[in-house]
Design an enzyme around this catalytic site. Structure first.
Site, PDB file in Angstrom:
ATOM      1  N   ASN A  10      -3.462 -18.819  10.838  1.00  0.00           N
ATOM      2  CA  ASN A  10      -2.723 -18.363  12.181  1.00  0.00           C
ATOM      3  C   ASN A  10      -2.709 -18.830  13.260  1.00  0.00           C
ATOM      4  OD1 ASN A  10      -0.286 -16.525  12.430  1.00  0.00           O
ATOM      5  ND2 ASN A  10      -1.353 -15.358  10.864  1.00  0.00           N
ATOM      6  N   LYS A  12      -0.068 -16.717  15.078  1.00  0.00           N
ATOM      7  CA  LYS A  12       0.260 -15.549  15.404  1.00  0.00           C
ATOM      8  C   LYS A  12       1.484 -16.475  16.933  1.00  0.00           C
ATOM      9  CE  LYS A  12      -3.423 -12.926  13.162  1.00  0.00           C
ATOM     10  NZ  LYS A  12      -3.405 -11.370  13.672  1.00  0.00           N
ATOM     11  N   HIS A  94       3.301 -12.099   5.681  1.00  0.00           N
ATOM     12  CA  HIS A  94       1.872 -11.399   6.922  1.00  0.00           C
ATOM     13  C   HIS A  94       2.233 -10.060   6.513  1.00  0.00           C
ATOM     14  CE1 HIS A  94      -0.365 -10.557   9.553  1.00  0.00           C
ATOM     15  NE2 HIS A  94      -1.070 -12.207   9.230  1.00  0.00           N
ATOM     16  N   GLU A  96       2.434  -8.501   8.548  1.00  0.00           N
ATOM     17  CA  GLU A  96       3.140  -8.405  10.481  1.00  0.00           C
ATOM     18  C   GLU A  96       4.506  -8.645   9.799  1.00  0.00           C
ATOM     19  OE1 GLU A  96       0.844 -10.892  13.026  1.00  0.00           O
ATOM     20  OE2 GLU A  96      -1.282  -9.433  12.809  1.00  0.00           O
ATOM     21  N   GLU A 164      -4.776  -9.858   2.288  1.00  0.00           N
ATOM     22  CA  GLU A 164      -4.913  -9.377   3.174  1.00  0.00           C
ATOM     23  C   GLU A 164      -4.876  -7.756   3.546  1.00  0.00           C
ATOM     24  OE1 GLU A 164      -4.610 -12.848   6.704  1.00  0.00           O
ATOM     25  OE2 GLU A 164      -2.993 -11.791   6.365  1.00  0.00           O
ATOM     26  N   GLY A 170      -7.212  -7.749  11.781  1.00  0.00           N
ATOM     27  CA  GLY A 170      -7.207  -8.255  13.702  1.00  0.00           C
ATOM     28  C   GLY A 170      -8.489  -6.613  14.840  1.00  0.00           C
ATOM     29  N   SER A 208     -10.230 -10.519   9.525  1.00  0.00           N
ATOM     30  CA  SER A 208     -11.479 -10.660  10.112  1.00  0.00           C
ATOM     31  C   SER A 208     -12.691 -11.358   9.670  1.00  0.00           C
ATOM     32  CB  SER A 208     -12.193  -9.385  10.273  1.00  0.00           C
ATOM     33  OG  SER A 208     -11.614  -8.154  11.411  1.00  0.00           O
TER      34      SER A 208
HETATM   35  C1  PEP Z   1      -3.863 -12.548   9.831  1.00  0.00           C
HETATM   36  O1  PEP Z   1      -3.419 -12.296  10.822  1.00  0.00           O
HETATM   37  O2  PEP Z   1      -3.823 -13.200   8.974  1.00  0.00           O
HETATM   38  C2  PEP Z   1      -5.452 -12.708  10.353  1.00  0.00           C
HETATM   39  C3  PEP Z   1      -6.399 -12.362   8.968  1.00  0.00           C
HETATM   40  O3  PEP Z   1      -5.688 -11.696  10.930  1.00  0.00           O
HETATM   41  P1  PEP Z   1      -7.903 -11.940  11.461  1.00  0.00           P
HETATM   42  O4  PEP Z   1      -8.355 -12.851  10.665  1.00  0.00           O
HETATM   43  O5  PEP Z   1      -7.254 -11.637  13.503  1.00  0.00           O
HETATM   44  O6  PEP Z   1      -7.884 -10.462  11.197  1.00  0.00           O
END
Ligand code: PEP
Length: 248
Positions: A10, A12, A94, A96, A164, A170, A208
């Site tokens: 992703n 973003k 997601h 976000e 998630e 992040g 992460s």
């Molecule tokens: C995400 O935004 O779906 C995500 C898992 O981000 P990150 O891998 O940067 O934690």
């Protein structure tokens, strides 16, 4: 048949046309990956990225879609339009999007239905906040999100689930292996109870994931791949995750 593992990236709101060079680097290094590989770039990059997918070695997806197929919704993009641009997947729900755009489970479910009607696979995201985990609500929160965000028309073919934890996205922090296993088992059990063929749904872990922890995470039961944010932006990092999943 065991479900096909999926390494999904992703991007973003990152990347531009020049960043598509990372796709060439990824596919040069992994011309025949042993798992399905998906990148979800910003919408403007979907069509040019499809042009670099080498006949489908790479799948391309959107990061969100509207619940309607067309209409007066300024700034939104429909699943039909994503499909027209060559997208095969779309991320919905997601954290976000849930936080920044106040998307609730009903909205997420409607978007997943729209994706399925357009012939696109939905990746439905669920995850608890840090406060919810600290207060012992994780399993209840995830169970409720799965119940309300996954529509009745979901099948193992048109739907992927991504667990998630919000606090792991992040941040460089990840749950313990036992915590990931516990939540994935809950999701698996809920899907089996509701759909019968739930064992066929792919359940991704996200939060992460990076080259240094991918092997360990992919060894956890009921982890069928990963949804990767930051580490999907660079071909070397995402390629290492693809290699770890291919070997898992
Ligand atoms: C995400 O935004 O779906 C995500 C898992 O981000 P990150 O891998 O940067 O934690």
């Amino acid at each position: 048949m065991a479900p096909r593992k999926l390494a999904a990236g992703n991007w973003k709101m990152n990347g531009d046309l020049a960043a598509l060079a990372e796709v060439d680097r990824l596919l040069d290094a992994h011309p025949e990956p042993g798992c399905e590989v998906l990148l979800c770039p910003p919408a403007l990059l979907i069509h040019p990225m499809v042009g670099k997918s080498r006949g489908g070695v790479l799948a391309v997806g959107g990061q969100d879609c509207h619940a309607k197929a067309s209409g007066a919704h300024t700034g939104d993009i429909s699943a039909v339009q994503l499909r027209d641009a060559g997208a095969e997947y779309v991320i919905v729900g997601h954290s976000e999007r849930r936080a920044d755009h106040a998307e609730d489970d009903a909205a997420v479910s409607a978007k997943a239905v729209a994706a399925h009607q357009a012939g696109i696979v939905s990746i439905i995201c669920v995850g608890e906040t840090e406060a919810q985990r600290d207060s012992g609500q994780t399993l209840a929160v995830i169970g409720a999100q799965i119940a309300a965000s996954v529509p009745d028309c979901a099948t193992a073919e048109n739907t992927v689930i991504a667990y998630e934890p919000v606090w792991a996205i992040g941040t460089g922090r990840t749950p313990t292996n036992d915590q990931i296993a516990e939540v994935h088992a809950l999701i698996r059990n809920d899907l089996v109870a509701r759909f019968g063929d739930g064992a066929g749904f792919r359940i991704l872990y996200g939060g992460s994931v990076k080259p240094s922890n991918a092997v360990e995470i992919f060894a956890i039961q009921n982890v069928d791949g990963a949804l990767v944010g930051g580490a999907s932006l660079k071909a070397d990092d995402f390629g290492a995750i693809v290699a770890a999943l291919s070997a898992a």
